[in-house]
Design a protein around this motif. Structure first.
Motif, PDB file in Angstrom:
ATOM      1  N   ARG A  36       0.868  -1.183   0.000  1.00 60.15           N
ATOM      2  CA  ARG A  36       0.000   0.000   0.000  1.00 60.15           C
ATOM      3  C   ARG A  36       0.902   1.228   0.000  1.00 60.15           C
ATOM      4  N   GLY A  37       0.598   2.156  -0.883  1.00 58.95           N
ATOM      5  CA  GLY A  37       1.336   3.412  -0.932  1.00 58.95           C
ATOM      6  C   GLY A  37       0.747   4.419   0.037  1.00 58.95           C
ATOM      7  N   ALA A  38       1.443   5.521   0.228  1.00 59.03           N
ATOM      8  CA  ALA A  38       0.982   6.571   1.135  1.00 59.03           C
ATOM      9  C   ALA A  38      -0.364   7.138   0.688  1.00 59.03           C
ATOM     10  N   SER A  39      -0.666   7.050  -0.591  1.00 58.27           N
ATOM     11  CA  SER A  39      -1.944   7.539  -1.118  1.00 58.27           C
ATOM     12  C   SER A  39      -3.111   6.637  -0.725  1.00 58.27           C
ATOM     13  N   GLY A  40      -2.789   5.418  -0.276  1.00 57.03           N
ATOM     14  CA  GLY A  40      -3.819   4.424   0.018  1.00 57.03           C
ATOM     15  C   GLY A  40      -4.000   3.424  -1.109  1.00 57.03           C
ATOM     16  N   ARG A  41      -3.430   3.721  -2.267  1.00 58.16           N
ATOM     17  CA  ARG A  41      -3.553   2.833  -3.415  1.00 58.16           C
ATOM     18  C   ARG A  41      -2.751   1.548  -3.170  1.00 58.16           C
ATOM     19  N   SER A  70       4.288   4.190 -10.608  1.00 55.17           N
ATOM     20  CA  SER A  70       3.050   4.971 -10.471  1.00 55.17           C
ATOM     21  C   SER A  70       3.280   6.320  -9.800  1.00 55.17           C
ATOM     22  N   GLU A  72       4.760   6.868  -6.682  1.00 56.31           N
ATOM     23  CA  GLU A  72       4.829   6.880  -5.217  1.00 56.31           C
ATOM     24  C   GLU A  72       6.194   6.366  -4.763  1.00 56.31           C
ATOM     25  N   THR A  76       3.347   1.761   2.996  1.00 54.86           N
ATOM     26  CA  THR A  76       2.774   1.881   4.334  1.00 54.86           C
ATOM     27  C   THR A  76       2.263   0.560   4.902  1.00 54.86           C
TER      28      THR A  76
END
Length: 138
Positions: A36-41, A70, A72, A76
């Motif tokens: 999971r990236g910091a964006s939530g994606r 992408s 990021e 996370t």
């Protein structure tokens, strides 16, 4: 299931789904990962073998590559799943890759296709991580 488990379940589901796409004709050991990236994606990855070992790609490395491609740079949370008797941890190289983009306390869930799981952190997987501070000559 608590509300805290919902994001984890989503991450593990992504890892489980992408595992089906793994290319593992030599070992027959399919692995799926999702970060999971910091964006939530969520960024999934699966292992891709090559007849010229060790030229394949681990599932974790594939997920990290998609995260970076992408735009990021922060992981996370991590999930890894395989069809094994016990939850399978990332290899040493992938532990270092995860440590490059995740904090020490980033949660990692290791799971089997039969439902067994183990929760840990990136720091627990790689306690003596090599980082940029080791390259500082001042």
């Amino acid at each position: 299931m608590s509300a805290d488990d919902e994001p984890l379940d989503e991450l593990l589901s992504a890892a489980r789904a992408v595992r089906e796409n793994a290319y593992a004709p030599y070992s027959r050991f399919k692995v799926g990962a999702a970060v999971r990236g910091a964006s939530g994606r969520i960024y999934p990855g699966c292992n891709v073998e090559n007849v010229a070992y060790p030229e394949g790609t681990c599932a974790e490395a594939g997920a990290i590559a998609l995260l970076i491609a992408s735009g990021e740079t922060e992981v996370t949370a991590v999930a890894v799943i395989a069809d094994s008797a016990a939850p399978v941890p990332p290899c040493g190289g992938c532990r270092q890759k995860l440590a490059e983009f995740a904090r020490h306390d980033t949660p990692v869930t290791l799971a089997t296709t039969e439902g067994a799981s183990l929760r840990t952190t990136v720091g627990d997987l790689l306690p003596g991580r090599f980082d940029a501070s080791h390259m500082d000559r001042t």
